[in-house]
Design a protein around this motif. Structure first.
Motif, PDB file in Angstrom:
ATOM      1  N   GLN A 294      -4.578  -6.708   0.462  1.00 35.94           N
ATOM      2  CA  GLN A 294      -3.453  -7.377  -0.259  1.00 35.94           C
ATOM      3  C   GLN A 294      -4.039  -8.130  -1.417  1.00 35.94           C
ATOM      4  O   GLN A 294      -5.288  -8.785  -1.411  1.00 35.94           O
ATOM      5  N   TYR A 295      -3.451  -8.421  -2.547  1.00 32.94           N
ATOM      6  CA  TYR A 295      -3.736  -9.402  -3.505  1.00 32.94           C
ATOM      7  C   TYR A 295      -2.358  -9.796  -4.363  1.00 32.94           C
ATOM      8  O   TYR A 295      -1.393  -9.180  -3.901  1.00 32.94           O
ATOM      9  N   TYR A 296      -2.534 -10.817  -4.990  1.00 33.84           N
ATOM     10  CA  TYR A 296      -1.789 -11.464  -5.947  1.00 33.84           C
ATOM     11  C   TYR A 296      -1.389 -10.874  -7.205  1.00 33.84           C
ATOM     12  O   TYR A 296      -2.475 -10.708  -7.847  1.00 33.84           O
ATOM     13  N   VAL A 297      -0.346 -10.515  -7.500  1.00 29.76           N
ATOM     14  CA  VAL A 297       0.145  -9.829  -8.766  1.00 29.76           C
ATOM     15  C   VAL A 297       1.011 -11.153  -9.696  1.00 29.76           C
ATOM     16  O   VAL A 297       1.839 -11.910  -9.179  1.00 29.76           O
ATOM     17  N   ASP A 298       0.371 -11.538 -10.840  1.00 32.65           N
ATOM     18  CA  ASP A 298       0.856 -12.408 -11.649  1.00 32.65           C
ATOM     19  C   ASP A 298       0.836 -11.679 -13.164  1.00 32.65           C
ATOM     20  O   ASP A 298      -0.260 -11.925 -14.063  1.00 32.65           O
ATOM     21  N   LEU A 299       1.929 -11.239 -13.399  1.00 31.90           N
ATOM     22  CA  LEU A 299       2.110 -10.143 -14.890  1.00 31.90           C
ATOM     23  C   LEU A 299       2.548 -11.249 -15.959  1.00 31.90           C
ATOM     24  O   LEU A 299       2.501 -11.056 -16.957  1.00 31.90           O
ATOM     25  N   SER A 300       3.752 -11.974 -15.579  1.00 36.36           N
ATOM     26  CA  SER A 300       4.615 -12.703 -16.413  1.00 36.36           C
ATOM     27  C   SER A 300       5.241 -14.030 -15.691  1.00 36.36           C
ATOM     28  O   SER A 300       5.546 -13.485 -14.589  1.00 36.36           O
ATOM     29  N   PRO A 301       5.090 -15.065 -16.341  1.00 37.06           N
ATOM     30  CA  PRO A 301       6.040 -15.971 -15.828  1.00 37.06           C
ATOM     31  C   PRO A 301       7.348 -15.930 -15.690  1.00 37.06           C
ATOM     32  O   PRO A 301       8.198 -16.710 -14.673  1.00 37.06           O
ATOM     33  N   THR A 302       8.041 -14.652 -16.306  1.00 46.20           N
ATOM     34  CA  THR A 302       9.256 -14.704 -16.126  1.00 46.20           C
ATOM     35  C   THR A 302       9.773 -13.727 -15.123  1.00 46.20           C
ATOM     36  O   THR A 302      10.922 -13.323 -14.920  1.00 46.20           O
ATOM     37  N   ARG A 303       8.915 -12.980 -14.355  1.00 50.68           N
ATOM     38  CA  ARG A 303       9.231 -11.956 -13.336  1.00 50.68           C
ATOM     39  C   ARG A 303       9.325 -12.942 -12.087  1.00 50.68           C
ATOM     40  O   ARG A 303       8.926 -13.851 -11.902  1.00 50.68           O
ATOM     41  N   THR A 304      10.234 -12.083 -11.337  1.00 49.58           N
ATOM     42  CA  THR A 304      10.496 -12.804  -9.902  1.00 49.58           C
ATOM     43  C   THR A 304       9.267 -12.445  -9.088  1.00 49.58           C
ATOM     44  O   THR A 304       8.531 -11.526  -9.173  1.00 49.58           O
ATOM     45  N   VAL A 305       9.228 -13.544  -8.204  1.00 53.13           N
ATOM     46  CA  VAL A 305       8.011 -13.619  -7.255  1.00 53.13           C
ATOM     47  C   VAL A 305       8.456 -12.979  -5.787  1.00 53.13           C
ATOM     48  O   VAL A 305       9.418 -13.693  -5.288  1.00 53.13           O
ATOM     49  N   LYS A 306       8.121 -11.849  -5.187  1.00 51.81           N
ATOM     50  CA  LYS A 306       8.670 -11.529  -4.039  1.00 51.81           C
ATOM     51  C   LYS A 306       7.174 -11.149  -3.365  1.00 51.81           C
ATOM     52  O   LYS A 306       6.815 -10.070  -3.736  1.00 51.81           O
ATOM     53  N   ASP A 307       7.084 -11.717  -2.142  1.00 55.20           N
ATOM     54  CA  ASP A 307       5.840 -11.092  -1.454  1.00 55.20           C
ATOM     55  C   ASP A 307       6.155 -10.355  -0.454  1.00 55.20           C
ATOM     56  O   ASP A 307       6.915 -10.149   0.157  1.00 55.20           O
ATOM     57  N   ILE A 308       5.090  -9.300  -0.227  1.00 54.24           N
ATOM     58  CA  ILE A 308       5.346  -8.448   0.883  1.00 54.24           C
ATOM     59  C   ILE A 308       5.031  -9.259   2.205  1.00 54.24           C
ATOM     60  O   ILE A 308       4.233 -10.053   2.210  1.00 54.24           O
ATOM     61  N   SER A 309       5.760  -9.034   3.270  1.00 55.37           N
ATOM     62  CA  SER A 309       5.925  -9.641   4.513  1.00 55.37           C
ATOM     63  C   SER A 309       5.454  -9.077   5.708  1.00 55.37           C
ATOM     64  O   SER A 309       5.325  -9.563   6.697  1.00 55.37           O
ATOM     65  N   ARG A 310       5.101  -7.835   5.616  1.00 59.76           N
ATOM     66  CA  ARG A 310       5.009  -7.092   6.821  1.00 59.76           C
ATOM     67  C   ARG A 310       3.527  -6.523   6.787  1.00 59.76           C
ATOM     68  O   ARG A 310       2.579  -6.082   5.831  1.00 59.76           O
ATOM     69  N   ASP A 311       2.837  -7.114   7.720  1.00 57.83           N
ATOM     70  CA  ASP A 311       1.170  -6.668   8.361  1.00 57.83           C
ATOM     71  C   ASP A 311       0.406  -7.281   7.053  1.00 57.83           C
ATOM     72  O   ASP A 311      -0.282  -6.174   6.459  1.00 57.83           O
ATOM     73  N   THR A 312       0.427  -8.242   6.513  1.00 59.32           N
ATOM     74  CA  THR A 312      -0.362  -8.961   5.449  1.00 59.32           C
ATOM     75  C   THR A 312      -1.587  -9.260   6.083  1.00 59.32           C
ATOM     76  O   THR A 312      -2.217 -10.496   5.776  1.00 59.32           O
ATOM     77  N   TYR A 313      -2.630  -8.200   6.334  1.00 59.34           N
ATOM     78  CA  TYR A 313      -3.759  -8.402   6.744  1.00 59.34           C
ATOM     79  C   TYR A 313      -4.853  -7.352   6.590  1.00 59.34           C
ATOM     80  O   TYR A 313      -4.180  -6.197   6.273  1.00 59.34           O
ATOM     81  N   LEU A 314      -6.090  -7.262   6.767  1.00 60.67           N
ATOM     82  CA  LEU A 314      -6.973  -6.089   6.679  1.00 60.67           C
ATOM     83  C   LEU A 314      -6.741  -5.175   7.498  1.00 60.67           C
ATOM     84  O   LEU A 314      -7.069  -5.585   8.809  1.00 60.67           O
ATOM     85  N   ARG A 315      -6.416  -3.940   7.329  1.00 59.17           N
ATOM     86  CA  ARG A 315      -6.236  -2.800   8.485  1.00 59.17           C
ATOM     87  C   ARG A 315      -7.218  -1.562   8.037  1.00 59.17           C
ATOM     88  O   ARG A 315      -7.267  -1.186   6.799  1.00 59.17           O
ATOM     89  N   GLY A 316      -7.754  -1.069   9.033  1.00 54.57           N
ATOM     90  CA  GLY A 316      -8.639   0.015   9.025  1.00 54.57           C
ATOM     91  C   GLY A 316      -8.036   1.105  10.028  1.00 54.57           C
ATOM     92  O   GLY A 316      -7.871   0.695  11.216  1.00 54.57           O
TER      93      GLY A 316
END
Length: 626
Positions: free
Chosen positions: A175-197
């Protein structure tokens, strides 16, 4: 997005990122590797197919903030026993796919194609590819996920014995954070937010839609940017994730710095059966300062009758800095090793204290060159020995940094001779880790005319079709599929061969031995019929019903076999009996002990390592005194 196949990492160029060390990227990155293993299940018959394992890894911007498209240099590895073939590169069969995931979409953004690629046997082959990841595919900013999936086709022996094509996939989610525009809505992914192999495996002749995956996860994110010191307790997770089509987790392990391509096992932190979902304590003070890798593996038994164990692996880097250089000074050599007392089956040992620049942690005791004890103090009593037998001992001291002293001066002690009654005189053993139909045990060196010898043979299935001349069978336990256990006796004559061979109907691994006794009635060697037992239900204890002796001074002899060849599984024999041998090949142990008075021996139980449940078979018999 663009995708380029490379044969090797790009050569070092000024201001160009290094795809291995992760230096030169605009943001902080770590090289994380996911692996998919597909190996035969230990002890299964017939043996499953060894498909080796595959890797997918990259320097990932885990939990970094991305403001536009970014580059991923992807490493792909085949560790190939000869049955793998990477997908051929048509649009229907991607070689590596880059999947973009948030709360509203899961879509493949780019595909990295590759012409057919096979690897020599044995061999490890590496390819590199480059893709550009464009987060503008997401309609919102915030925490997002990318998944790298590396596909490999395999020639799979299906349950009915035919060969079909199946698929094996290594997958890594980050996972990583996306910040393309200050006018865009912020909505985080909420399921299994960790490193998975994840290791994905299809059913015979199917794609990944029918199969399932096995997964190892690092819950403590992000990966540490700064060096760690002292105790590090990252949360790890190796569990079945709840989908009915996926195999349950049957075992797991955590290691530091393994390199299985070069036969380096690394430091085992945890290794156990079943699932695990909790922090794991790692004492970084036992590691050198610098870069290390955390290796997580979940093992799952295949659900499609292929006798295979599939694994999902995650490998994550971390740095250690505990300041001062680790202790490398070994303790002094323990002095004045002596034996204050001994019996027919025990030797007591004592020695002087060693010294160390930090402190002595304990002492390792060696009998005939093999470690038999790890003691915090300066005394030890070795038990389960044979009468009138010479044993050579040494002792080594060690400290908290596992520095080991030189061995002490050796001490040879001969146990007391046993007087009167039945006495064990010697034994010989067999360990066959390679399947065969001929199972040969040497005649014990001390065997002589008039001795009565007992043979036990544990085999990995099949049946004994022929025994050596003169050997009488008293136990044949074949009521379960695995293991099978046999027992025989033989009165030694004036002329005996140098070895004895048992023949089995099929080729199987085996373990067993011959133990010989004086003082046994040569006309009627057995005082009772044998008691036998077996369990097709895996357990960690095997109990055989006792026998009732009719004469005084009988020698009880009992054997156990478990469905494993793993010698790290410790077997403890019944109370009141002495271990004669404990073997691999097909895991088995034989014990004996005198019963002074006639009557019931009581049930006899063997116990093996907690968490290592196995099917088992056992027998118990009594030799009659003269």
């Amino acid at each position: 997005m663009a995708a380029t196949a490379l044969g090797a990492p790009a050569p070092a160029v000024a201001d160009t990122p290094n795809p291995v060390t992760c230096e030169g990227y605009p943001e902080k990155r770590h090289f994380v590797d996911s692996q998919s293993w597909w190996l035969p299940t230990e002890g299964a018959a017939p043996a499953g197919t060894d498909h080796g394992h595959i890797h997918v890894g990259a320097c990932i911007p885990e939990r970094e903030t991305m403001t536009g498209p970014f580059r991923l240099d992807i490493r792909m590895v085949l560790h190939d026993p000869g049955l793998q073939k990477v997908n051929t590169g048509s649009t229907a069969t991607p070689y590596v796919s880059v999947v973009m995931k948030d709360s509203s979409i899961e879509t493949t953004q780019s595909k990295l194609y590759q012409a057919g690629w096979t690897c020599s046997t044995p061999g490890t082959c590496t390819r590199w590819g480059q893709v550009t990841v464009d987060p503008s595919i997401f309609t919102t900013d915030g925490l997002k996920e990318t998944r790298l999936r590396f596909f490999s086709d395999v020639k799979d022996l299906a349950a009915n014995g035919t060969t079909s094509t199946a698929r094996m996939t290594a997958s890594m989610n980050f996972q990583y954070y996306v910040d393309l525009s200050p006018t865009r809505t912020v909505k985080d992914i909420s399921r299994d937010t960790y490193l998975r192999g994840k290791g994905w495996y299809s059913a015979p002749g199917n794609d990944l839609a029918v199969g399932g995956y096995c997964e190892a996860d690092l819950m403590t994110v992000p990966v540490p940017d700064a060096p760690i010191s002292g105790i590090w307790s990252p949360a790890v997770k190796m569990v079945w994730h709840g989908d009915a089509g996926d195999p349950p987790v049957t075992a797991h392990e955590v290691r530091i710095d393994p390199d299985f391509h070069n036969n380096i096992p690394g430091r085992i932190i945890r290794q156990a059966s079943g699932e695990y979902d909790a922090p794991i304590g790692i004492d970084t003070r036992q590691l050198t300062n610098g870069r290390h890798t955390l290796f997580l593996r979940a093992e799952c038994n295949d659900q499609h009758g292929r006798n295979s164990t599939t694994s999902g692996v995650l490998i994550v880097p971390f740095d250690v800095n505990n300041g001062a250089v680790a202790d490398t000074t070994a303790p002094s050599t323990p002095a004045n090793l002596s034996s204050p007392s001994k019996t027919t089956t025990t030797v007591a040992l004592a020695w002087d204290a060693a010294t160390d620049n930090v402190g002595v942690t304990g002492y390792r005791v060696y009998r005939n060159g093999t470690q038999v004890a790890d003691q915090p103090g300066r005394t030890y009593t070795d038990s389960g020995l044979s009468p009138a037998t010479a044993y050579t001992y040494t002792v080594r001291a060690y400290d908290a940094a596992t520095n080991l002293s030189n061995p002490s001066t050796s001490l040879t002690v001969t146990t007391n001779a046993q007087t009167g009654g039945i006495q064990r005189q010697g034994m010989s053993t067999l360990v066959n880790t390679t399947a065969t139909t001929s199972h040969t045990i040497s005649k014990p060196a001390s065997a002589a005319e008039g001795q009565v010898c007992v043979a036990s043979l544990a085999i990995n299935g099949s049946t004994v079709s022929a025994a050596p001349t003169g050997w009488t069978q008293f136990a044949a336990i074949t009521s379960i599929s695995n293991p099978h256990l046999y027992g025989y006796y033989h009165v030694m004559g004036a002329s005996e061969p140098a070895s004895y061979t048992w023949t089995t109907a099929g080729s199987v691994a085996s373990g067993g031995g011959i133990s010989c006794y004086t003082g046994v009635n040569t006309t009627t060697p057995l005082d009772t019929t044998a008691s036998v037992a077996a369990s097709a239900v895996a357990a960690s204890t095997g109990t055989v019903t006792g026998v009732t002796t009719t004469t005084a001074g009988a020698m009880l002899v009992g054997a156990i076999a478990i469905n494993s060849s793993n010698t790290t599984i410790a077997i403890t024999g019944p109370s009141g009996m002495t271990e004669v041998y404990d073997l691999g090949g097909k895991r088995t142990e034989l014990d004996d002990g005198l019963q002074a008075a006639a009557g019931s021996s009581g049930s006899k139980s063997w116990v093996w390592s907690s968490g290592s449940a196995r099917e088992w078979a056992g027998w118990l018999v009594a030799l009659r005194a003269q």
